[in-house]
Design a protein around this motif. Sequence first.
Motif, PDB file in Angstrom:
ATOM      1  N   LYS A 150       1.138  -5.144   1.761  1.00  0.00           N
ATOM      2  CA  LYS A 150       2.591  -5.024   1.626  1.00  0.00           C
ATOM      3  C   LYS A 150       3.089  -5.792   0.403  1.00  0.00           C
ATOM      4  O   LYS A 150       3.974  -5.330  -0.322  1.00  0.00           O
ATOM      5  CB  LYS A 150       3.274  -5.553   2.888  1.00  0.00           C
ATOM      6  N   GLU A 151       2.504  -6.964   0.192  1.00  0.00           N
ATOM      7  CA  GLU A 151       2.890  -7.781  -0.961  1.00  0.00           C
ATOM      8  C   GLU A 151       2.599  -7.040  -2.265  1.00  0.00           C
ATOM      9  O   GLU A 151       3.408  -7.039  -3.199  1.00  0.00           O
ATOM     10  CB  GLU A 151       2.114  -9.104  -0.923  1.00  0.00           C
ATOM     11  N   LEU A 152       1.446  -6.399  -2.314  1.00  0.00           N
ATOM     12  CA  LEU A 152       1.083  -5.639  -3.508  1.00  0.00           C
ATOM     13  C   LEU A 152       2.019  -4.458  -3.731  1.00  0.00           C
ATOM     14  O   LEU A 152       2.461  -4.195  -4.851  1.00  0.00           O
ATOM     15  CB  LEU A 152      -0.356  -5.135  -3.384  1.00  0.00           C
ATOM     16  N   LEU A 153       2.321  -3.743  -2.646  1.00  0.00           N
ATOM     17  CA  LEU A 153       3.183  -2.569  -2.767  1.00  0.00           C
ATOM     18  C   LEU A 153       4.604  -2.942  -3.173  1.00  0.00           C
ATOM     19  O   LEU A 153       5.265  -2.226  -3.916  1.00  0.00           O
ATOM     20  CB  LEU A 153       3.207  -1.802  -1.445  1.00  0.00           C
ATOM     21  N   GLU A 154       5.089  -4.079  -2.662  1.00  0.00           N
ATOM     22  CA  GLU A 154       6.466  -4.481  -2.928  1.00  0.00           C
ATOM     23  C   GLU A 154       6.637  -5.134  -4.295  1.00  0.00           C
ATOM     24  O   GLU A 154       7.648  -4.937  -4.970  1.00  0.00           O
ATOM     25  CB  GLU A 154       6.944  -5.439  -1.835  1.00  0.00           C
ATOM     26  N   ILE A 187       0.892   3.315  -8.729  1.00  0.00           N
ATOM     27  CA  ILE A 187      -0.539   3.606  -8.562  1.00  0.00           C
ATOM     28  C   ILE A 187      -0.991   3.242  -7.152  1.00  0.00           C
ATOM     29  O   ILE A 187      -1.696   4.008  -6.487  1.00  0.00           O
ATOM     30  CB  ILE A 187      -1.372   2.839  -9.608  1.00  0.00           C
ATOM     31  N   LEU A 188      -0.575   2.070  -6.688  1.00  0.00           N
ATOM     32  CA  LEU A 188      -0.985   1.609  -5.363  1.00  0.00           C
ATOM     33  C   LEU A 188      -0.485   2.536  -4.260  1.00  0.00           C
ATOM     34  O   LEU A 188      -1.177   2.776  -3.271  1.00  0.00           O
ATOM     35  CB  LEU A 188      -0.475   0.185  -5.120  1.00  0.00           C
ATOM     36  N   LYS A 189       0.721   3.062  -4.439  1.00  0.00           N
ATOM     37  CA  LYS A 189       1.284   3.953  -3.428  1.00  0.00           C
ATOM     38  C   LYS A 189       0.503   5.261  -3.332  1.00  0.00           C
ATOM     39  O   LYS A 189       0.496   5.912  -2.286  1.00  0.00           O
ATOM     40  CB  LYS A 189       2.754   4.239  -3.749  1.00  0.00           C
ATOM     41  N   LEU A 196      -3.518   2.067   3.890  1.00  0.00           N
ATOM     42  CA  LEU A 196      -4.003   0.889   4.601  1.00  0.00           C
ATOM     43  C   LEU A 196      -2.841   0.151   5.253  1.00  0.00           C
ATOM     44  O   LEU A 196      -2.901  -0.238   6.412  1.00  0.00           O
ATOM     45  CB  LEU A 196      -4.739  -0.031   3.625  1.00  0.00           C
ATOM     46  N   VAL A 197      -1.759  -0.027   4.503  1.00  0.00           N
ATOM     47  CA  VAL A 197      -0.594  -0.740   5.020  1.00  0.00           C
ATOM     48  C   VAL A 197       0.053   0.046   6.157  1.00  0.00           C
ATOM     49  O   VAL A 197       0.382  -0.497   7.207  1.00  0.00           O
ATOM     50  CB  VAL A 197       0.434  -0.993   3.900  1.00  0.00           C
ATOM     51  N   ASP A 198       0.216   1.349   5.957  1.00  0.00           N
ATOM     52  CA  ASP A 198       0.835   2.169   6.994  1.00  0.00           C
ATOM     53  C   ASP A 198      -0.021   2.217   8.249  1.00  0.00           C
ATOM     54  O   ASP A 198       0.479   2.137   9.363  1.00  0.00           O
ATOM     55  CB  ASP A 198       1.058   3.598   6.484  1.00  0.00           C
ATOM     56  N   GLY A 199      -1.347   2.315   8.052  1.00  0.00           N
ATOM     57  CA  GLY A 199      -2.245   2.408   9.200  1.00  0.00           C
ATOM     58  C   GLY A 199      -2.395   1.109   9.937  1.00  0.00           C
ATOM     59  O   GLY A 199      -2.769   1.082  11.104  1.00  0.00           O
TER      60      GLY A 199
END
Length: 201
Positions: A150-154, A187-189, A196-199
């Motif tokens: 989550k930290e990476l995505l945000e 890119i991460l999204k 991984l985050v959603d799952g």
Amino acid sequence: MGYKIAQLTSDVVYTFMWCVLMAETEESAGPPATLIDPIEMSKLDAKFREEIHSMPNGKELSACFACSTCTAACPIANIWKYKPHQLIRMILLGMRDEVLSSDEIWLCLTCFQCQERCPQKVRVTDIFFECKNLAAEEGKVPPSIVSLGKELLEKGQLYTVTADWEREDMGLEPDVPGLSVDEVKDILKETRTGKLVDGGE
């Protein structure tokens, strides 16, 4: 018929060896495993072994004979409930849920010491990568890993220098020139990080 008998014999040997290996484990989160602790054969997933074996990095999986060289080489094996050689044996036994739900596959430092030293050329570290991918697809991701995702995505990065004086002490400009994390986040999204985050929720 001969093949089926040989396969059954192999499974029995794997089961016995697993009991022996677990008897070596002095500390565990649950009751200590011993030679008399039963394994419910009905819960074993024979397809799991074949699934890993069919992957590019799993071709040498069945060559493992539990010599424990990988465990001896692992710098953090002493904090693992299941040691590296035990995890490989669990895969061979078809203990899918136990492997994919274990913390150990996520604790791996990816130093490749185990893989470099394996006398049978089993790609231990790469197999753990494959297991992590499968675990992520099934939503079996530890909360700490989900938080990092989550930290990476945000933010597009895991660590941000928040004080100008820290950069000044390092002889750097107060602001990071030309830093843009939007591309990183995009890119991460589009990769497995988002899944991984959603799952993991």
